[in-house]
Design a protein around this motif. Sequence first.
Motif, short mmCIF file in Angstrom:
data_model
loop_
_atom_site.label_atom_id
_atom_site.label_comp_id
_atom_site.label_asym_id
_atom_site.label_seq_id
_atom_site.Cartn_x
_atom_site.Cartn_y
_atom_site.Cartn_z
N TYR A 189 12.09 11.24 -6.36
CA TYR A 189 13.51 10.98 -7.04
C TYR A 189 13.83 9.80 -7.06
CZ TYR A 189 13.47 16.27 -6.22
OH TYR A 189 13.23 17.31 -6.07
N PHE A 190 15.23 9.45 -7.67
CA PHE A 190 15.56 8.33 -8.19
C PHE A 190 15.62 7.29 -7.06
CE2 PHE A 190 19.18 5.33 -8.35
CZ PHE A 190 18.73 4.55 -9.76
N TYR A 191 15.98 7.56 -5.76
CA TYR A 191 15.97 6.55 -4.70
C TYR A 191 14.69 6.08 -4.43
CZ TYR A 191 20.83 8.14 -4.25
OH TYR A 191 22.19 8.37 -4.35
N ARG A 192 13.79 6.81 -4.39
CA ARG A 192 12.48 6.56 -3.83
C ARG A 192 11.75 5.61 -5.13
NH1 ARG A 192 8.50 11.02 -1.93
NH2 ARG A 192 7.21 9.11 -1.21
N TRP A 193 11.99 5.94 -6.20
CA TRP A 193 11.47 5.27 -7.47
C TRP A 193 12.26 3.85 -7.34
CZ3 TRP A 193 7.14 5.93 -9.07
CH2 TRP A 193 6.76 7.14 -9.47
N SER A 194 13.49 3.84 -7.03
CA SER A 194 14.23 2.44 -6.97
C SER A 194 13.52 1.58 -5.95
CB SER A 194 15.69 2.61 -6.80
OG SER A 194 16.37 3.40 -7.80
N ALA A 195 13.43 2.20 -4.81
CA ALA A 195 12.86 1.36 -3.69
C ALA A 195 11.30 1.01 -4.01
CB ALA A 195 12.96 2.11 -2.55
N GLU A 230 0.73 -1.35 -0.13
CA GLU A 230 -0.07 0.05 0.25
C GLU A 230 0.62 1.29 0.05
OE1 GLU A 230 -1.46 2.99 2.92
OE2 GLU A 230 -1.83 1.22 3.73
N PRO A 231 2.03 1.41 0.68
CA PRO A 231 2.82 2.64 0.86
C PRO A 231 3.46 2.72 -0.40
CG PRO A 231 3.52 1.22 2.58
CD PRO A 231 2.11 0.56 2.08
N LEU A 232 3.87 1.90 -1.05
CA LEU A 232 4.33 1.99 -2.34
C LEU A 232 3.46 2.27 -3.30
CD1 LEU A 232 6.32 -1.58 -1.95
CD2 LEU A 232 7.17 0.66 -1.35
N ILE A 233 2.35 1.79 -3.59
CA ILE A 233 1.33 2.37 -4.40
C ILE A 233 1.23 3.79 -4.33
CG2 ILE A 233 -0.76 2.01 -5.20
CD1 ILE A 233 -0.65 -1.12 -4.40
N LEU A 234 1.20 4.08 -2.91
CA LEU A 234 0.64 5.51 -2.36
C LEU A 234 1.70 6.50 -3.02
CD1 LEU A 234 -1.28 7.44 -0.97
CD2 LEU A 234 0.07 7.15 1.08
N VAL A 235 2.94 5.97 -3.23
CA VAL A 235 4.07 6.92 -3.69
C VAL A 235 3.82 7.16 -5.18
CG1 VAL A 235 6.44 7.16 -4.17
CG2 VAL A 235 5.80 6.11 -2.02
N VAL A 236 3.20 6.15 -5.83
CA VAL A 236 3.01 6.17 -7.28
C VAL A 236 1.82 7.15 -7.51
CG1 VAL A 236 2.45 5.07 -9.52
CG2 VAL A 236 3.92 3.89 -7.80
N LEU A 237 0.77 6.95 -6.55
CA LEU A 237 -0.45 8.02 -6.87
C LEU A 237 -0.27 9.34 -6.37
CD1 LEU A 237 -3.15 5.45 -5.24
CD2 LEU A 237 -2.74 5.96 -7.69
N ALA A 290 2.65 10.76 -6.90
CA ALA A 290 3.41 11.40 -8.10
C ALA A 290 2.43 11.72 -9.21
CB ALA A 290 4.62 10.36 -8.53
N ILE A 291 1.32 11.04 -9.49
CA ILE A 291 0.35 11.15 -10.48
C ILE A 291 -0.42 12.12 -10.49
CG2 ILE A 291 -1.01 9.94 -11.88
CD1 ILE A 291 0.14 7.45 -11.53
N PHE A 292 -1.21 12.14 -9.12
CA PHE A 292 -2.39 13.14 -8.87
C PHE A 292 -1.97 14.16 -7.89
CE2 PHE A 292 -4.06 8.65 -9.51
CZ PHE A 292 -5.23 8.97 -10.58
N LEU A 293 -0.89 14.36 -6.96
CA LEU A 293 -0.64 15.19 -6.45
C LEU A 293 0.52 15.95 -6.90
CD1 LEU A 293 -1.23 13.96 -2.69
CD2 LEU A 293 -2.88 15.13 -4.26
N HIS A 294 1.14 15.64 -7.80
CA HIS A 294 2.53 15.92 -8.56
C HIS A 294 3.65 16.26 -7.62
CE1 HIS A 294 -0.27 16.72 -11.93
NE2 HIS A 294 -1.12 17.47 -11.03
N GLU A 295 3.45 15.16 -6.45
CA GLU A 295 4.86 15.38 -5.83
C GLU A 295 5.97 14.79 -6.46
OE1 GLU A 295 4.08 13.11 -2.09
OE2 GLU A 295 2.52 14.43 -1.43
#
Length: 320
Positions: free
Chosen positions: A132-138, A115-122, A124-129
């Motif tokens: 960076y590379f390290y978080r995307w990698s994780a 869930e928290p991993l999917i939240l990072v993606v959401l 980025a898409i909807f809140l335009h947060e």
Amino acid sequence: MQKQSPAIPHAPSGNVMLGIWMKILSVVCFVVMYSFLKSAKGVPAGELSFFRSFFGIVPIILWVMSLKQLKTVLYTKNLTGHVFRGMFGTFSMLFSFYALTLLPLPETVAIGYGEPLILVVLCAIFLHEKVYFYRWSAVIVGLIGVLIIVWPRLTILGTANADVSASIGALSALGAAIMAAIAMLLVRKLVFTEKTTTITLYFMITSSIISLITVPFGWVVPDIYQASMLVLAGLFGGIAQIFMTQAYRHAEPSTVAPFEYTSMLLSLLSGYFVFDEVPTIAMLFGACLVIGSGIFIILRESHVIGKNHTRHRALFHKHR
């Protein structure tokens, strides 16, 4: 596990050890809640969701009364936001509890860590947060871990010895994680105008009401044992909610969040000793990837926030 975001508007009190112990107690209560729900065999997921939400209101109301907020707790500036948050949160519980009836407890918990991993993606898409590379990698490593856990269960995609129930259970657990991430996305907007107690109570109420929609799809009259398990699950769920909220009152999220993963150990113990569930190597390996990526994100964000605070303090003193 379906949980209300802490969303505490006040700064932590600084009693870090108390915050950590509160977080651990919340995790223990949530695992106990899941164990009670799983023990109520034969009860449909919608009915599980109703009892978890309805009886979870009891400790929440007592908590609100102790804070002397009973008269104002239902005042809201965003009723629509609460309804949508409740809808997605309830669907998350329905999927999660349905998965719980088909999969081992540790496996359901491990997939929920997505869930928290999917939240990072959401975000980025909807809140335009900015991510960076390290978080995307994780996030990518963590989602691979979820896939490792889920893939062996997807035998429905094969032709021989297909275990349809296990496949549906894995997909349900994954759907629960996605729905929970959407619910948390909505909570992040609610916290700007709503009190924590208001968000928590509205979720319990809306979830209870929405769960009643599943009555025509086959509720059962629970026997004494099932009813006691359901009521206890609701009470422990509400108590867990309070402990979690209090944890974030006493310590920073980056400090207490890693202790969420103690639920993996507790669910393994509960699954093995209570339900005779032996974890698979794939599940353990996938869970390690998901937990590792989650902790990495927490530590990385804590480091970045710490650097930003240091930079802001330096600029403040420079321009005084």
